[in-house]
Write an enzyme that holds these catalytic residues in place. Structure first.
Site, PDB file in Angstrom:
ATOM      1  N   GLY A  22       0.844  -1.191   0.000  1.00 39.60           N
ATOM      2  CA  GLY A  22       0.000   0.000   0.000  1.00 39.60           C
ATOM      3  C   GLY A  22       0.880   1.241   0.000  1.00 39.60           C
ATOM      4  O   GLY A  22       2.106   1.146   0.153  1.00 39.60           O
ATOM      5  N   LYS A  28       1.115   0.087   6.925  1.00 46.23           N
ATOM      6  CA  LYS A  28       1.862  -1.173   6.834  1.00 46.23           C
ATOM      7  C   LYS A  28       2.668  -1.444   8.108  1.00 46.23           C
ATOM      8  O   LYS A  28       2.579  -2.523   8.692  1.00 46.23           O
ATOM      9  CB  LYS A  28       2.791  -1.161   5.607  1.00 46.23           C
ATOM     10  CG  LYS A  28       2.042  -0.984   4.278  1.00 46.23           C
ATOM     11  CD  LYS A  28       2.974  -0.952   3.095  1.00 46.23           C
ATOM     12  CE  LYS A  28       3.924   0.219   3.066  1.00 46.23           C
ATOM     13  NZ  LYS A  28       3.240   1.549   2.967  1.00 46.23           N
ATOM     14  N   SER A  96       6.133  -1.875  -2.234  1.00 50.06           N
ATOM     15  CA  SER A  96       6.148  -2.809  -3.388  1.00 50.06           C
ATOM     16  C   SER A  96       5.140  -2.367  -4.456  1.00 50.06           C
ATOM     17  O   SER A  96       4.121  -3.027  -4.666  1.00 50.06           O
ATOM     18  CB  SER A  96       5.916  -4.251  -2.933  1.00 50.06           C
ATOM     19  OG  SER A  96       4.867  -4.401  -2.003  1.00 50.06           O
TER      20      SER A  96
HETATM   21  P1  ADP Z   1       3.187   2.847   6.349  1.00 49.61           P
HETATM   22  O1  ADP Z   1       4.048   1.849   7.063  1.00 49.61           O
HETATM   23  O2  ADP Z   1       2.209   2.190   5.409  1.00 49.61           O
HETATM   24  O3  ADP Z   1       3.950   3.964   5.704  1.00 49.61           O
HETATM   25  P2  ADP Z   1       2.510   3.749   9.030  1.00 49.61           P
HETATM   26  O4  ADP Z   1       2.088   2.490   9.733  1.00 49.61           O
HETATM   27  O5  ADP Z   1       3.909   4.238   9.250  1.00 49.61           O
HETATM   28  O6  ADP Z   1       2.237   3.547   7.441  1.00 49.61           O
HETATM   29  O7  ADP Z   1       1.515   4.956   9.371  1.00 49.61           O
HETATM   30  C1  ADP Z   1       0.110   4.812   9.313  1.00 49.61           C
HETATM   31  C2  ADP Z   1      -0.568   5.849  10.219  1.00 49.61           C
HETATM   32  O8  ADP Z   1      -1.987   5.757  10.037  1.00 49.61           O
HETATM   33  C3  ADP Z   1      -0.301   5.615  11.689  1.00 49.61           C
HETATM   34  O9  ADP Z   1      -0.136   6.869  12.307  1.00 49.61           O
HETATM   35  C4  ADP Z   1      -1.591   4.905  12.178  1.00 49.61           C
HETATM   36  O10 ADP Z   1      -1.867   5.115  13.544  1.00 49.61           O
HETATM   37  C5  ADP Z   1      -2.646   5.568  11.304  1.00 49.61           C
HETATM   38  N1  ADP Z   1      -3.868   4.738  11.081  1.00 49.61           N
HETATM   39  C6  ADP Z   1      -5.145   5.170  11.199  1.00 49.61           C
HETATM   40  N2  ADP Z   1      -6.031   4.173  10.911  1.00 49.61           N
HETATM   41  C7  ADP Z   1      -5.291   3.087  10.598  1.00 49.61           C
HETATM   42  C8  ADP Z   1      -5.615   1.729  10.229  1.00 49.61           C
HETATM   43  N3  ADP Z   1      -6.882   1.316  10.088  1.00 49.61           N
HETATM   44  N4  ADP Z   1      -4.600   0.874   9.990  1.00 49.61           N
HETATM   45  C9  ADP Z   1      -3.323   1.283  10.110  1.00 49.61           C
HETATM   46  N5  ADP Z   1      -2.924   2.533  10.443  1.00 49.61           N
HETATM   47  C10 ADP Z   1      -3.912   3.444  10.686  1.00 49.61           C
END
Ligand code: ADP
Length: 187
Positions: A22, A28, A96
């Site tokens: 994503g 993630k 990815s």
């Molecule tokens: P990525 O690893 O995809 O870049 P992160 O996990 O670092 O994303 O960040 C996602 C952000 O979105 C976090 O601050 C998290 O708390 C927030 N968030 C809100 N709703 C969700 C959800 N349903 N699932 C995952 N993260 C969420």
């Protein structure tokens, strides 16, 4: 030679790869860490392969061109396969972005591969901007930024899709855990 079935019986669960894909900010890392914790508390064997962390050393030689992103995905895929073949649940958190490259990992991993699409939209992910990277990319400080100046090709037939733009972290984790219990439980 220890068979995979013997490893599964010893562990009390099956193994495989949960491949979280994503946009940046889709959740993630958050969901990979949360799921790892939940599986650990069940006594299951799991571990996280996180793209951001792996780029520091494991893929320190790679940038963000298509060729380098593809090589990064290939390396992480091969590592996840080794983890899965040794009885562990490999939780991969990696943008990815290219469908064909993810399909290559699926072709290598076979039934061990489970594609999980975190489908938060660009608007939602950019609105969160947990690392401030969208803002940097918009101001021209980062080139080839996925979703803005570089493509993201969504999965067409993922095993599971979670709209992390509308769900809470708890709801998403619950769905992920239910999926993991369904496919990795020995019944
Ligand atoms: P990525 O690893 O995809 O870049 P992160 O996990 O670092 O994303 O960040 C996602 C952000 O979105 C976090 O601050 C998290 O708390 C927030 N968030 C809100 N709703 C969700 C959800 N349903 N699932 C995952 N993260 C969420």
């Amino acid at each position: 030679m220890i068979t995979l079935e013997q490893r599964w019986r010893a562990a009390g669960h099956k193994s495989g790869i949960l491949w979280l894909t994503g946009l940046s900010g889709a959740g993630k890392t958050t969901l990979a860490q949360g799921l790892d914790q939940a599986l650990f508390e069940r006594g299951w064997r799991s571990g996280v392969l996180d793209g951001d962390a792996l780029r520091k050393h494991f893929s320190a030689d790679l940038g963000f061109s298509k060729a380098d992103r593809d090589e990064n995905v290939r390396r992480v895929g091969e590592t996840a396969i080794v983890m899965a073949e040794t009885g562990c649940i490999a939780i991969v958190a990696l943008i990815s972005p290219y469908a064909a490259t993810r399909a290559q990992v699926r072709a290598r991993a076979g039934n061990l591969f489970h594609e999980i699409y975190l489908s938060g939209t660009l608007a939602v992910c950019e609105g969160r901007d947990p690392k401030g990277l969208y803002a940097k990319a918009r101001s021209g400080m980062i080139a080839n930024y996925t979703g803005l100046s570089d493509p993201y090709e969504p999965p067409e037939a993922p095993e599971l899709a979670l709209d992390t733009g509308v769900m809470t972290v708890g709801e998403s984790l619950g769905r992920l855990l239910g999926y993991a219990e369904g496919v990795f439980g020995l019944g």
